[in-house]
Every structure is written in structure tokens, then in C-alpha cells.
Design a protein around this motif. Structure first.
Motif, PDB file in Angstrom:
ATOM      1  N   GLY A   1       0.812  -1.207   0.000  1.00 32.56           N
ATOM      2  CA  GLY A   1       0.000   0.000   0.000  1.00 32.56           C
ATOM      3  C   GLY A   1       0.844   1.254   0.000  1.00 32.56           C
ATOM      4  N   GLY A   2       0.228   2.367  -0.431  1.00 31.21           N
ATOM      5  CA  GLY A   2       0.944   3.631  -0.461  1.00 31.21           C
ATOM      6  C   GLY A   2      -0.017   4.801  -0.562  1.00 31.21           C
TER       7      GLY A   2
ATOM      8  N   SER B   1       2.443   7.604  -3.994  1.00 29.02           N
ATOM      9  CA  SER B   1       3.329   6.468  -4.234  1.00 29.02           C
ATOM     10  C   SER B   1       2.883   5.748  -5.499  1.00 29.02           C
ATOM     11  CB  SER B   1       3.267   5.492  -3.053  1.00 29.02           C
ATOM     12  OG  SER B   1       3.900   4.271  -3.396  1.00 29.02           O
ATOM     13  N   PRO B   2       3.821   5.304  -6.320  1.00 32.33           N
ATOM     14  CA  PRO B   2       3.426   4.577  -7.531  1.00 32.33           C
ATOM     15  C   PRO B   2       2.805   3.209  -7.260  1.00 32.33           C
ATOM     16  CG  PRO B   2       5.724   5.334  -7.655  1.00 32.33           C
ATOM     17  CD  PRO B   2       5.278   5.493  -6.238  1.00 32.33           C
ATOM     18  N   ILE B   3       2.929   2.683  -6.042  1.00 35.67           N
ATOM     19  CA  ILE B   3       2.636   1.264  -5.834  1.00 35.67           C
ATOM     20  C   ILE B   3       1.170   0.914  -6.053  1.00 35.67           C
ATOM     21  CG2 ILE B   3       2.295   1.419  -3.333  1.00 35.67           C
ATOM     22  CD1 ILE B   3       3.823  -1.262  -3.118  1.00 35.67           C
TER      23      ILE B   3
ATOM     24  N   TYR C   1       7.945  11.173  -0.314  1.00 34.98           N
ATOM     25  CA  TYR C   1       6.638  11.045  -0.962  1.00 34.98           C
ATOM     26  C   TYR C   1       6.159  12.386  -1.519  1.00 34.98           C
ATOM     27  CZ  TYR C   1       6.200   6.325   0.923  1.00 34.98           C
ATOM     28  OH  TYR C   1       6.398   4.996   1.205  1.00 34.98           O
ATOM     29  N   LEU C   2       6.356  13.456  -0.763  1.00 29.20           N
ATOM     30  CA  LEU C   2       5.894  14.763  -1.209  1.00 29.20           C
ATOM     31  C   LEU C   2       6.664  15.240  -2.434  1.00 29.20           C
ATOM     32  CD1 LEU C   2       5.409  16.423   2.293  1.00 29.20           C
ATOM     33  CD2 LEU C   2       3.622  15.589   0.728  1.00 29.20           C
ATOM     34  N   HIS C   3       7.874  14.742  -2.611  1.00 34.90           N
ATOM     35  CA  HIS C   3       8.649  15.038  -3.823  1.00 34.90           C
ATOM     36  C   HIS C   3       7.891  14.585  -5.072  1.00 34.90           C
ATOM     37  CE1 HIS C   3      12.332  15.555  -6.244  1.00 34.90           C
ATOM     38  NE2 HIS C   3      12.000  14.419  -6.835  1.00 34.90           N
ATOM     39  N   PHE C   4       7.042  13.553  -4.907  1.00 35.62           N
ATOM     40  CA  PHE C   4       6.237  13.025  -6.012  1.00 35.62           C
ATOM     41  C   PHE C   4       4.756  13.395  -5.850  1.00 35.62           C
ATOM     42  CE2 PHE C   4       9.943  10.262  -5.590  1.00 35.62           C
ATOM     43  CZ  PHE C   4      10.429  10.274  -6.896  1.00 35.62           C
ATOM     44  N   GLY C   5       4.501  14.525  -5.198  1.00 39.05           N
ATOM     45  CA  GLY C   5       3.134  14.981  -5.032  1.00 39.05           C
ATOM     46  C   GLY C   5       2.343  14.204  -4.002  1.00 39.05           C
ATOM     47  N   GLY C   6       3.029  13.481  -3.131  1.00 39.51           N
ATOM     48  CA  GLY C   6       2.353  12.693  -2.106  1.00 39.51           C
ATOM     49  C   GLY C   6       1.768  11.400  -2.625  1.00 39.51           C
TER      50      GLY C   6
END
Length: 356
Positions: free
Chosen positions: A12-13, A52-54, A45-50
Motif C-alpha cells: 500500500g501507499g 506512491s506509484p505502488i 513522498y511529497l517530492h512526487f506529489g504525495g
């Protein structure tokens, strides 16, 4: 034993900025991790807009599985439940009960033995069963698959594709670096009939993935967490890159064989931190991909399901599984023992020391 569904079980993410801290609090619940550490990880995570790709990777895998099952006559619905974020396992169990599902096969998105990668999914199943109560579906986890050709072949092809992007004139000073999630050394050494196999299985996967390439390789670790006084498997990938550069290595191809998809610990730890380390050292750097929803990986899940269906006794009652060594699994490339069910004392988590 007749099975009537497949359950995809994953970590999960978060899927937005507001999810990040609640998600991380779920991950570390009861571990005494300082909030300062959570805030530092939250920045990844916030670097990727919060996001997660998972979770999207799980959706893509499930869509591919449904197509594959339909094309190959496997008439089983597919559900999805996570350990740490929505859809949570207990919610999925409740939906399965409402749909009339009684006996399901659980596929965990982790190839290896160990506490977090295997045994904890059994614990997740038990917790969800207790939360849902009477009528909860009964779930048996499918076996580990570190040496299955459907897992090995996508990693091998991705390694070769990444290697092809590096300067062939420097091939003699190029090295393969396989990575996996570090774990506490006490966890890696867990006793029990199927415990303590995490490192051995990863070494076997690395050997299979590198087969045919006349290049040296190493297995190193990434993504460690926890109190600094607790020993974890080493060396860390960044430290290892520094050591390689000092030895005259000019190029590295990093292959995250410990992972089934490019989720956040891959794209942050390798595509950001390790890549920056390599650049600072003047190393040529390429990162190999992961299986994701490669058709061979998707077919592997179907094959694991059919393997279990073929070995199940239609008339047998559904009971708590006992440890069973799979003597002749349908598809495998390695030589280490393959365990269908873990013993009750296998792969226990290490005692959690105080972080203070």
C-alpha cells in the motif's frame, strides 16, 4: 479444497499529500519511530506529489491478471487488499464476504522469504479475518517465487537493456550492482524451517538474472530505516558505489531484484539518491527496471494459482496450513528449498529496541 477467488496482497501507499503521514503512521505503528524520522521520509513522498506509484502498479497488475485469467480459462475473481493503506485488507475481506467468497488464494507482491516479505502477510490475513469476524473468507498465501522464470526473465532482460545504455568501451570496468531492501541482521538470521532464507534467495536470484553476462556483480542493500544503533544488512548501495569508484570501476548498472515494481523506494532511493551519488563520483549509471506487469510475470501468477489448484484436495476441509516443502513446483530455476507454508515459529520479527 475448492478455491473461489484470488487476493492480491500488497504494502500500500499514499495517493495524495494528505495521505502521507497517516500512511507512514500505519507503517511504523508500535515501533517507536521518532516523528522527525517520519517527517523526513514524508518528504520523499511529497517530492512526487504525495503519491506512491505502488497502488497504480497494483491496479495495472490486476487488470493484466484479469485479462490473462480470462484468456486462459481461469474463472476466479481477483480482489486487492493492502497492509498499510486503502484498500485495507480488512475492508477487502468484508467485501469478499459480501460477495460470497469463502476460500481464496493470496498472492503477495513480494518474491522472498522473511518477516516483512512473507510471514507478515500471514499476520495480515489473521488480523483481517479477526476484524471481519464470522463468515470472513479463508485465505491461503501462495508460495514464494524468487526463482520462478516469470520473475527472473523480466529482471534479466531489464538488466541487459540498462547495460546497453552504458559505454561499451568501458565494459571491462563496468559492474552490476543488485539491490534489495535491507532488514535488521537479527531478522535475516531468524531460525526456523523456512527462516533465514532472505539473503540466500536473493543471491540465487542474482545468479540467475546475471547468467550469461561476463561481468562481476555484488548484492547490496537499500532503504534501511530504524534506530541507527540496530545493525542492518550492509553495505548500503551508496557506500558501495563509493567503494567501487575507489577501486577503479567506471560504470554501474543497478538492478533492484528485491522488488517486483518501480514503487517509491526504487524511484527515490535509486533514481534519486544512488544516481546522485554515482554522478558525484563520476560513475556512469544505469538503473534496470522491474517486472511490473510484464506478461511473463502476469503469467507467473496464473501458474502459481494453477500449481496450487492442482495440488489441492477438493474434498479436504479448509484448515490452518502446516509447514510443507514443495518438492516439485511446476516452474522454478533455482535449487534452494521452496516452502509452501511457513511454520508457526518461522521468520519472527526481531525484538524492537527503544529508539531513545
Amino acid at each position: 479444497m475448492a478455491y473461489d477467488a484470488v487476493l492480491v496482497m500488497s504494502f500500500g501507499g499514499p495517493e495524495g499529500p494528505d495521505d502521507v503521514m497517516p500512511f507512514l503512521e500505519n507503517v511504523v505503528r508500535g515501533r517507536g519511530v521518532p516523528r522527525e524520522r517520519l517527517l523526513a521520509v514524508a518528504e520523499h513522498y511529497l517530492h512526487f506529489g504525495g503519491v506512491s506509484p505502488i497502488n497504480q502498479q497494483c491496479r495495472d497488475l490486476i487488470d493484466a491478471l484479469r485479462e490473462d485469467f480470462a484468456a486462459n480459462g481461469v474463472d476466479l475473481p481477483i480482489y486487492w487488499g493492502n497492509r498499510n493503506w486503502h484498500p485495507m485488507m480488512a475492508d477487502t475481506f468484508a467485501q469478499m464476504r459480501a460477495d460470497g467468497i469463502q476460500n481464496a488464494l493470496g498472492f503477495a507482491t513480494s518474491a522472498y522469504g522473511g518477516y516483512s516479505s512473507c510471514r507478515q502477510y500471514w499476520e495480515d490475513i489473521a488480523k483481517a479475518t479477526e476484524a471481519v469476524g464470522e463468515g470472513a473468507p479463508r485465505v491461503h498465501k501462495l508460495r514464494q517465487f524468487w526463482d520462478h522464470p516469470g520473475f527472473v526473465a523480466p529482471h534479466a532482460d531489464a538488466l541487459r537493456d540498462a547495460l546497453a545504455t552504458l559505454d561499451p568501451a568501458r565494459r571491462d570496468t563496468t559492474r552490476i550492482v543488485f539491490t534489495a531492501h535491507s532488514i535488521p541482521t537479527s531478522m535475516a538470521a531468524t531460525a526456523g524451517p523456512s527462516g533465514g532464507r532472505y539473503e540466500a534467495q536473493l543471491h540465487e536470484t542474482a545468479t540467475l538474472v546475471a547468467d550469461g553476462l561476463d561481468l562481476p556483480w555484488d548484492l547490496v542493500w537499500q532503504s534501511r530505516s530504524g534506530p541507527p544503533q540496530v545493525p542492518w544488512l550492509e553495505p548500503d548501495v551508496n557506500d558501495h558505489l563509493t567503494a567501487l569508484a575507489e577501486k577503479g570501476v567506471t560504470d554501474v548498472v543497478v538492478s533492484p531484484i528485491g522488488f517486483v515494481s518501480d514503487h517509491l523506494e526504487v524511484v527515490w532511493d535509486l533514481d534519486n539518491e544512488a544516481k546522485e551519488t554515482a554522478a558525484s563520483l563520476g560513475l556512469g549509471y544505469a538503473r534496470a527496471g522491474t517486472p511490473g506487469h510484464d506478461p511473463r510475470y502476469v503469467a507467473m501468477v496464473r501458474e502459481l494459482v494453477l500449481e496450487r489448484l492442482a495440488s489441492s484436495d477438493e474434498g479436504a476441509p479448509f484448515t490452518v496450513p502446516q509447514p510443507v516443502c514443495v518438492s516439485a513446483p511446476a516452474q522454478r530455476l533455482g535449487n534452494l528449498p521452496v516452502w509452501d507454508y511457513c511454520a508457526v515459529d518461522c521468520c519472527r520479527p526481531p525484538a524492537r529496541p527503544s529508539s531513545r
